[in-house]
Design an enzyme around this catalytic site. Structure first.
Site, PDB file in Angstrom:
ATOM      1  N   THR B 472     -18.169  12.004 -49.648  1.00  0.00           N
ATOM      2  CA  THR B 472     -16.799  12.487 -49.587  1.00  0.00           C
ATOM      3  C   THR B 472     -16.304  12.698 -48.166  1.00  0.00           C
ATOM      4  O   THR B 472     -15.108  12.682 -47.912  1.00  0.00           O
ATOM      5  CB  THR B 472     -16.712  13.834 -50.323  1.00  0.00           C
ATOM      6  OG1 THR B 472     -17.794  14.648 -49.837  1.00  0.00           O
ATOM      7  CG2 THR B 472     -16.889  13.651 -51.807  1.00  0.00           C
ATOM      8  N   LEU B 635      -7.285  17.847 -44.344  1.00  0.00           N
ATOM      9  CA  LEU B 635      -8.111  18.170 -43.177  1.00  0.00           C
ATOM     10  C   LEU B 635      -8.373  16.941 -42.317  1.00  0.00           C
ATOM     11  O   LEU B 635      -8.370  17.004 -41.096  1.00  0.00           O
ATOM     12  CB  LEU B 635      -9.447  18.763 -43.627  1.00  0.00           C
ATOM     13  CG  LEU B 635      -9.361  20.104 -44.369  1.00  0.00           C
ATOM     14  CD1 LEU B 635     -10.729  20.470 -44.926  1.00  0.00           C
ATOM     15  CD2 LEU B 635      -8.861  21.191 -43.435  1.00  0.00           C
ATOM     16  N   PRO B 637      -7.191  12.956 -42.522  1.00  0.00           N
ATOM     17  CA  PRO B 637      -6.458  11.906 -43.237  1.00  0.00           C
ATOM     18  C   PRO B 637      -7.291  10.630 -43.453  1.00  0.00           C
ATOM     19  O   PRO B 637      -7.045   9.885 -44.393  1.00  0.00           O
ATOM     20  CB  PRO B 637      -5.273  11.608 -42.314  1.00  0.00           C
ATOM     21  CG  PRO B 637      -5.125  12.814 -41.456  1.00  0.00           C
ATOM     22  CD  PRO B 637      -6.505  13.390 -41.297  1.00  0.00           C
ATOM     23  N   LYS B 638      -8.274  10.426 -42.598  1.00  0.00           N
ATOM     24  CA  LYS B 638      -9.070   9.199 -42.729  1.00  0.00           C
ATOM     25  C   LYS B 638     -10.052   9.301 -43.906  1.00  0.00           C
ATOM     26  O   LYS B 638     -10.074   8.429 -44.780  1.00  0.00           O
ATOM     27  CB  LYS B 638      -9.825   8.943 -41.429  1.00  0.00           C
ATOM     28  CG  LYS B 638     -10.458   7.581 -41.378  1.00  0.00           C
ATOM     29  CD  LYS B 638     -11.001   7.271 -39.985  1.00  0.00           C
ATOM     30  CE  LYS B 638     -11.605   5.869 -39.960  1.00  0.00           C
ATOM     31  NZ  LYS B 638     -12.177   5.551 -38.654  1.00  0.00           N
ATOM     32  N   LYS B 706      -6.687  21.849 -50.871  1.00  0.00           N
ATOM     33  CA  LYS B 706      -6.887  21.816 -52.330  1.00  0.00           C
ATOM     34  C   LYS B 706      -7.994  20.858 -52.766  1.00  0.00           C
ATOM     35  O   LYS B 706      -8.425  20.885 -53.915  1.00  0.00           O
ATOM     36  CB  LYS B 706      -5.584  21.411 -53.032  1.00  0.00           C
ATOM     37  CG  LYS B 706      -4.482  22.474 -52.955  1.00  0.00           C
ATOM     38  CD  LYS B 706      -3.237  21.999 -53.693  1.00  0.00           C
ATOM     39  CE  LYS B 706      -2.167  23.078 -53.727  1.00  0.00           C
ATOM     40  NZ  LYS B 706      -0.922  22.582 -54.377  1.00  0.00           N
ATOM     41  N   GLY B 707      -8.423  19.965 -51.863  1.00  0.00           N
ATOM     42  CA  GLY B 707      -9.465  19.007 -52.252  1.00  0.00           C
ATOM     43  C   GLY B 707      -8.859  17.727 -52.781  1.00  0.00           C
ATOM     44  O   GLY B 707      -7.808  17.732 -53.430  1.00  0.00           O
ATOM     45  N   GLU B 710     -10.804  14.257 -56.668  1.00  0.00           N
ATOM     46  CA  GLU B 710     -10.526  13.822 -58.031  1.00  0.00           C
ATOM     47  C   GLU B 710      -9.077  13.439 -58.303  1.00  0.00           C
ATOM     48  O   GLU B 710      -8.812  12.543 -59.093  1.00  0.00           O
ATOM     49  CB  GLU B 710     -10.974  14.940 -58.990  1.00  0.00           C
ATOM     50  CG  GLU B 710     -12.451  14.835 -59.181  1.00  0.00           C
ATOM     51  CD  GLU B 710     -13.213  16.113 -59.426  1.00  0.00           C
ATOM     52  OE1 GLU B 710     -13.147  17.030 -58.591  1.00  0.00           O
ATOM     53  OE2 GLU B 710     -13.908  16.159 -60.428  1.00  0.00           O
TER      54      GLU B 710
END
Lengths: 340, 743
Positions: B472, B635, B637-638, B706-707, B710
Site C-alpha cells: 500500500t 498523504l 498522491p503517488k 481517511k485511507g 478500498e
C-alpha cells in the site's frame, strides 16, 4: 512430482535411442507444458531426454519452395522470422495470439504440437478424467465445460487442443516430420492430432518414441488474404474460446482457393475441407461466408457451459473470412487479433 | 501543518529499491540452518471422514521425517477461543489436522515433512489416504430458502439498521419502480506471493516465525494461544508482502502447520502453499442480492430495499457489510435492508478488498442506473437529486463529504456531456460505445496503534510499529509523516514494521493503517519533539528559552520560533550538546471517540467508464476509466494514486473476468490456477485516471486522512456494467460479464 533422471542429447538418433532405452521416458524441449504437468502429478516420466542441444533450430527453404521450421526453433523466433512474416503472416499472427512473450521465448515448435489440453479436470488429479486415467470417467461432461469442445467430441472426452499455432499450421496444410525407432516419416498435419473416440489418452498419431524434427510449410502461404481471429476471456495469456484461421486466394471477387481451420472447438485443430469447398469458386460475399460457417457448425454440439461456442464460432468464421477477403490483417498488427 | 514539506507531496516508495533489486526478503525466502520442508496434502473430497492415513508407507522413504495428520497430532489447546484469531468471525474456527472430519474440499489433511522440498512433495503425492465420502452441498442456489440472520458477526460488522418509513407501501405506490436480482460468484484474492511460513527453531519452545501475514500481532496471539508459547519466545516477523487484499488478515493454516512441525521435530521448518492451495481458504463469498427501488415524480427516491444472501462455512458465520451502504449513500425515507447467510460445505469466506461494499455497491449502483433509465433521468443528476446530506442509518452528519464534487469534477474531466443518453446510440467504427458511472462509500476508521521513535546523535530517526505494508505504501507515508513532524530530511528517517518486538498495531485492513499507525507515528514524533525542545532550551544561549511547544516549529533539521524563524537551533546540535546519545520514546494513538461519536466518517467516490463492445462477439473493452475519490487528506498522491489504479484494475477484473467456479458434482473449485482464474493482463487495461477531491477533516483523526485502500474499487464494476448497458441495451446482472452473456 516423481523422481526422474535426465539426459541431454546432441543428435536426433541419440535422443531416440535414449528415449527407447528408458521405460516411461519423455522428451523435453522448452518444457513450458510438461513441467507444469509433472508438478501437477499428471505426467510422471521416469526419465527426461533433453532436446535443446539438437541441431533443429533452423528455419530454411525446402526444395519444394516451401519453408521448413526446425522442431526446436522457438515459437518467438518462428513468429518473428522474416520469411515467416513475409510469406506466412497467418502463422505469425497465430503464434503471437498464443501464450505470453515469456512462454513463446521458451516454447518450441515441436512442443507446441505436443502440448496437452488445458481441461480443468485433466489437470486436477482429484477428479476423474479419461485422458489422464482411462476408464475413470469424464468430469467435464455434466461439469464445468466452458472451454470444451463442440465438434468431434466423444462420450469419453470433450477436451480441446489448446494451440493457436497449430490452427494456422492446419490451415496452411503443413507436414510434420518425425524420426523414431523405425526411421523417419512425414505426417500430413491433419493426420497428426486425433479425435478422442474411445482412446482420449492419445492426443496424436505418433508412435512410441517418435520425435518431431520439423514442420514443412508448402509453398502457398496465402500472404495476401488471411486472418487469425481469436476470441477469449482476456486479451492475452488466455486460451481461445474460439479461434479461426482463414486464408483465401482471390481472383477479383472470386475465391479460387480457401482454407478454414478452428481452434478451441475440438480435440484437434479443426480444419473443415467441406466448408472450404463451399467457398471455392464462389464470390467473396457475406452470404458465401455464412454458408461455409453454417457447414462448420452443422454437427456442433454443446455440453452446457459451452453452448455459446456454436453461435460464437459461426460468427467468428464469417468475420475471419471477411477480414481475409478484405486483406485487412497484417503481420505487424500484433494486437489486431485481440481486438476483433 | 498548513504548508508541508513532505505530506501531500508525491513521494516514491522508500521500499521500492529493495523490492526491485531482490533485497527484500519474503516469508518463505528466509534461510535458516538445518531446515526441514513441509508439504501440505489437501483433501480431494468436499465432505466425509478420513478412515486411514497410510503414513508408514511414506515414512519408509529415506529423508521423510514425519507425516502429521489427525492420527498423530499432539494434544493442543482445547477451547475454540484459543483458535480464534483477532479478526475471526463468530462460530468455531477451523483447526487443521484436528479430527478425521473433512469439512471442505482442499482441506489440509496432512503435512509431510522431509529433508528437501522435492522429497516432501513427492512423498505427499504417494501418500495413500482412505476416505468415507458423504453427500455435500456447495451450491447456494439450493439454500435460497435456508438463509438465516447471523448472530455474532466479526468485529466491524454491523447488522443492517431496522427498516425506516414504510418501504413496502412506498415502493408499490412509487411513480416508477424496479426490482432485480444481482449476483456474483466466489472470488479469490490471488496475491502474487503465496502463503508460506519459515519457522526458525531456537531451542525449547523458542521460535522466530517468518510468516506472510497482514498482522504479525494477530499471528503471534493465535500461535501463543494454541501452542502454549510465551510471547517473548514466539517472535513473528513479516517485513514485505507480495499482496494481501484481505487474505492475510487471519492466520493461514500454513503457519499453524509449520509451527506444529517445528515444535514436534525440534527443528526449523518451512511450509509453503501451492497456487492451487491458494484457493483452499477465504474468498469473497458467492452472493445473491435483491434490490427494489422506486421514485417519486420529482425524481427523488421513494423507496430503497436491498437484501443479500451469501455463503459461509458450516463452522463459522462470516459476515460483511453488504446492504448497510444502501441506507446511507442516498437520501430516502423508506428503506428496508436485509442480510442473511447460508451454510455450505466450503471454507469460511474472508474479507477481500472492500468486503461487502464491493458486493453491495455493485447491486445498488446498477439498480440506480436502471432506476434512472426507468425514470428518464441522467444517472448523475439522479444521484445528485438524492444526495445524502447526513447518514440516515446513524442519524449523524458526515465529518466531511465531497461526493458532489466527485460527481461534478469527474463528469467534467471525463466528458460526460458527450454522452447521448439513448442506449446503442454511440459508435466507433463497428463497435458500440457506452458511458457508465457509479459510485461508492467506505468507512473512515481509526484503530488504536502504537509506535516507537529513536533519534540518535547523528540526526537519524528510526520509527517502528508492528504494522504491515501489503504493497500500500505504508513504509513511505510513515516516513513522510515522521520527517514532516520533526522537520528532518526524508533520508534521515527510517521506518520499520512487521515485527512483534515492535509496538503493537492492528492488522492492516479496512483502509485504517494511514489513520491509525499514521496518528501513532505523528504522536511519537511529537513526543520526541517535546524532549528535543527541553534539551534545546538547556543549551547555552539557546534562542528557544521560554518557548512553549506551540511556539516552535520543526523545519529543515532545525527547531525554530514560529514568529521569528531566524532564532533556531540545529536538531543534531541539540543531542550533541546534551551529551545524550539518543532520544527514545514510544506512545500509542487512540481515536478521539468523543469527537468522532457525533459524526459519521466515510470516504466516497464516483467512477466514470467508457467501453467499446463488439456486438457480434460480446467482447467488452474498457477503454477509459476515471475515478474521482474523496478520502480526506491525501498523504502521498503517488502511492495513493497507485492504490486507486490497482483498485480500478481489480474492478475491471471483477466486472469482466473473475469467478471461482465450483463444480458441484465434486464440491470443488475447478479453475484453481492463474491460467484459468482470469485477472487482467496489460493488454486489457487502457486509459485510467485518478482524481482526488481532497477534504479537510479534523474529526477523523489528527492527520485528516481517511485511507484509500478500498474506496477506489467501489463503483467500478457497476460503472462498467452500466456502460455496457448504455452501449448495447443489454443489462447484465450477474458478474462477470463474459462475452456469451452479450451474444
Amino acid at each position: 512430482m516423481n523422481p526422474f533422471t535426465y539426459s541431454s542429447a546432441t543428435a536426433v538418433e541419440d535422443a531416440v535411442r535414449d528415449n527407447a532405452s528408458h521405460e516411461g521416458a519423455a522428451y523435453i524441449g522448452g518444457g513450458t507444458n510438461i513441467l507444469d504437468l509433472m508438478k501437477e502429478n499428471v505426467a510422471r516420466p521416469t526419465h527426461l531426454v533433453g532436446l535443446n542441444k539438437l541441431p533443429l533450430t533452423a528455419i530454411e527453404p525446402t526444395p519444394e519452395g516451401g519453408l521448413r521450421l526446425g522442431a526446436l526453433a522457438t515459437n518467438a523466433d518462428t513468429a518473428w522470422n522474416e520469411e515467416v512474416k513475409r510469406r506466412y503472416p497467418l502463422l505469425n499472427q497465430a503464434i503471437l495470439a498464443g501464450a505470453s512473450p515469456q512462454l513463446r521465448n521458451m516454447a518450441t515448435n515441436g512442443g507446441n504440437l505436443m502440448q496437452r489440453t488445458r481441461c480443468y479436470y485433466f489437470y486436477d488429479t482429484a477428479t476423474p478424467c479419461n485422458k489422464r486415467e482411462p476408464g475413470s470417467g469424464c468430469g467435464a461432461i455434466g461439469g464445468f465445460n466452458r472451454i470444451h469442445a463442440i465438434l468431434g467430441a466423444s462420450e469419453q472426452c470433450i477436451a480441446t487442443h489448446p494451440s493457436d499455432m497449430c490452427i494456422a499450421l492446419a490451415a496452411l496444410a503443413a507436414t510434420v516430420r518425425v524420426s523414431g525407432p523405425n526411421g523417419e516419416r512425414a505426417i500430413p498435419f491433419e493426420d497428426f492430432h486425433r479425435l478422442p473416440g474411445n482412446t482420449p489418452e492419445r492426443d496424436n498419431n505418433l508412435e512410441p518414441g517418435e520425435l518431431i524434427t520439423g514442420l514443412d510449410l508448402p509453398a502457398k502461404g496465402f500472404e495476401k488474404n488471411f486472418s487469425y481471429l481469436k476470441l477469449r476471456d482476456r486479451n492475452s495469456y488466455a486460451f481461445a474460446l474460439v479461434s479461426v484461421a482463414a486464408a483465401l486466394e482471390l481472383d477479383g471477387d472470386t475465391i479460387t482457393d480457401a482454407r478454414l481451420a478452428l481452434g478451441g472447438v475440438a480435440h484437434k485443430p479443426w480444419r473443415d475441407q467441406e466448408a472450404e469447398n463451399l467457398l471455392k469458386g464462389q464470390p467473396a460475399t457475406p452470404e458465401t461466408f455464412a454458408r461455409a460457417a453454417a457447414k462448420v457448425v452443422e454437427s456442433a454440439q454443446g455440453y452446457g457451459s459451452n453452448n455459446f461456442k456454436i453461435e460464437l464460432a459461426r460468427r467468428a468464421i464469417v468475420r475471419a473470412l471477411k477480414q481475409a477477403a478484405e486483406g485487412s490483417q497484417h503481420a505487424s498488427d500484433v494486437f489486431l487479433n485481440s481486438n476483433p | 501543518m498548513s504548508t508541508t514539506n513532505y505530506i501531500g507531496k508525491p513521494t516514491s516508495r522508500v521500499d521500492g529499491p529493495a523490492k526491485v533489486t531482490g533485497a527484500a526478503t519474503y516469508a518463505a525466502e528466509f534461510h535458516v540452518p538445518n531446515m526441514a520442508y513441509g508439504w501440505v496434502v489437501s483433501s480431494p473430497i468436499a465432505k466425509g471422514r478420513i478412515t486411514k492415513v497410510h503414513a508408514d508407507e511414506v515414512l519408509a522413504i529415506p529423508g521423510v521425517l514425519e507425516v502429521f495428520s489427525h492420527e498423530n497430532v499432539p494434544g493442543l489447546a482445547w477451547f475454540d477461543r484459543n483458535y480464534k484469531d483477532d479478526v475471526a468471525p463468530g462460530g468455531s474456527p477451523f483447526r487443521p489436522l484436528h479430527e478425521d472430519k473433512i469439512k471442505f474440499n482442499q482441506q489440509p489433511i496432512a503435512l509431510v515433512v522431509a529433508e528437501t522440498l522435492e522429497l516432501a512433495r513427492y512423498a505427499s503425492s504417494v501418500l495413500r489416504i482412505d476416505y468415507e465420502e458423504e453427500a455435500h452441498e456447495t451450491d447456494i442456489e439450493a439454500k435460497r430458502d435456508e438463509g438465516f440472520e447471523p448472530g455474532r458477526g466479526k468485529s466491524g460488522w454491523m447488522p443492517p439498521p431496522p427498516p425506516r418509513g414504510n418501504p413496502d407501501q412506498a415502493w408499490e405506490e412509487a411513480e416508477h419502480h424496479i426490482e432485480h436480482e444481482y449476483v456474483h460468484g466466489a472470488q479469490h484474492h490471488n496475491p502474487m506471493e503465496m502463503y508460506g511460513a519459515t519457522v526458525e527453531w531456537r531451542g525449547d519452545k523458542k521460535l522466530t516465525v517468518y510468516d506472510k501475514t497482514q498482522g504479525v500481532v494477530n499471528v503471534q496471539n493465535y500461535l501463543t494461544k494454541i501452542f502454549g508459547l510465551s510471547k517473548d519466545d514466539c517472535r513473528v516477523i513479516n517485513q514485505y508482502m507480495g499482496g494481501g487484499f484481505g487474505s492475510g488478515l487471519r492466520p493461514q493454516y500454513s503457519v499453524f502447520l509449520a509451527v506444529l512441525a517445528s515444535l514436534e521435530l525440534k527443528r526449523s521448518v518451512r511450509v509453503t502453499l501451492t497456487r492451487q492451495q491458494m484457493f483452499s481458504f477465504g474468498h469473497r463469498p458467492h452472493t445473491l442480492q435483491y434490490v427494489k427501488l422506486g421514485t417519486n415524480p420529482d425524481g427523488t427516491l421513494a423507496a430503497i430495499q436491498h437484501h443479500a444472501l451469501h455463503e459461509t462455512s458450516q463452522f463459522e458465520e462470516y459476515t460483511e457489510n453488504v446492504v448497510n451502504w444502501s441506507g446511507m449513500l442516498y437520501q430516502c425515507e423508506n428503506v428496508k435492508l436485509g442480510y442473511q447467510l447460508a451454510k455450505l460445505d466450503v471454507f469460511t469466506p474472508q474479507d477481500m478488498r472492500a468486503p461487502g461494499a464491493a458486493t453491495g455497491s455493485f447491486a445498488l449502483e446498477v439498480a440506480m442506473d436502471e432506476m434512472a433509465a426507468a425514470a428518464g433521468i441522467d444517472p448523475i443528476d439522479f444521484r445528485i437529486r438524492n444526495y445524502a446530506e447526513e447518514d440516515q442509518n446513524a442519524g449523524k452528519p458526515f465529518s466531511s463529504k465531497r461526493l458532489r464534487d466527485c460527481y461534478h469534477q469527474g463528469a467534467a474531466k471525463f466528458g460526460w456531456d458527450q454522452r447521448n443518453p439513448q442506449p446503442r446510440s454511440m459508435r466507433k467504427g463497428n463497435r458500440l460505445v457506452g458511458y457508465g458511472m457509479a459510485g461508492g462509500v467506505w468507512d473512515a476508521t481509526q484503530k488504536k496503534a502504537a509506535a516507537k521513535a529513536t533519534l540518535t546523535a547523528d540526526g537519524k530517526l528510526l520509527v517502528s510499529s508492528a504494522t504491515a505494508d501489503i504493497g500500500t505504501g505504508t513504509y513511505t507515508i510513515m516516513t513522510q509523516i515522521a520527517a514532516e513532524t520533526l522537520g528532518l530530511p526524508l533520508e534521515a528517517v527510517t521506518f520499520k514494521l512487521g515485527d512483534t518486538d515492535m509496538p503493537e498495531a492492528p492488522v492492516q485492513g479496512g483502509s485504517w493503517t494511514a489513520a491509525s499507525v499514521g496518528s501513532a507515528v505523528k504522536s511519537v514524533c511529537e513526543a520526541i519533539g517535546e524532549k528535543l525542545l527541553k534539551l534545546a532550551q538547556k543549551m547555552e544561549g539557546s534562542p528557544l528559552k521560554g518557548a512553549s511547544i506551540d511556539e516552535v516549529e520543526f523545519v529543515n533539521g532545525q527547531i525554530r520560533l514560529r514568529q521569528d524563524p531566524d532564532n533556531a537551533v540545529v536538531i543534531r546540535d541539540v543531542l550533541q550538546a546534551s551529551g545524550e546519545t539518543k532520544l527514545e520514546t514510544d506512545t500509542s494513538a487512540t481515536p478521539n471517540l468523543l469527537k468522532q461519536a457525533t459524526h459519521s466518517m466515510h470516504s466516497h467516490n464516483a467512477v466514470f467508464v467508457e467501453v467499446e463492445v463488439d456486438e457480434e462477439f460480446g467482447t467488452v473493452h474498457v477503454t477509459r476509466v476515471l475515478n474521482a475519490v474523496a478520502a480526506g487528506r491525501i498523504l502521498n498522491p503517488k502511492t495513493a494514486r497507485s492504490q486507486v489504479l490497482g483498485s480500478i484494475v481489480w474492478g475491471i477484473s471483477m466486472a469482466l473476468m473473475e469467478e471461482t467456479v465450483m463444480d458441484h458434482q465434486f464440491g470443488r473449485y475447478m479453475n484453481h490456477n492463474y491460467s484459468e482464474y482470469h485477472i487482467p493482463v496489460q493488454a486489457d487495461i487502457n486509459d485510467i485516471e485518478v482524481l482526488f477531491v481532497e477534504e479537510e477533516d479534523d474529526v477523523v483523526n489528527p492527520l485528516g486522512v481517511k485511507g484509500v485502500g478500498e474506496i477506489g474499487l467501489l463503483g467500478v464494476a457497476a460503472a462498467i456494467t452500466n456502460a455496457v448497458y448504455h452501449a448495447t441495451g443489454k443489462r447484465v446482472r450477474d458478474l462477470p460479464i463474459y462475452l456469451d452473456k452479450l451474444l
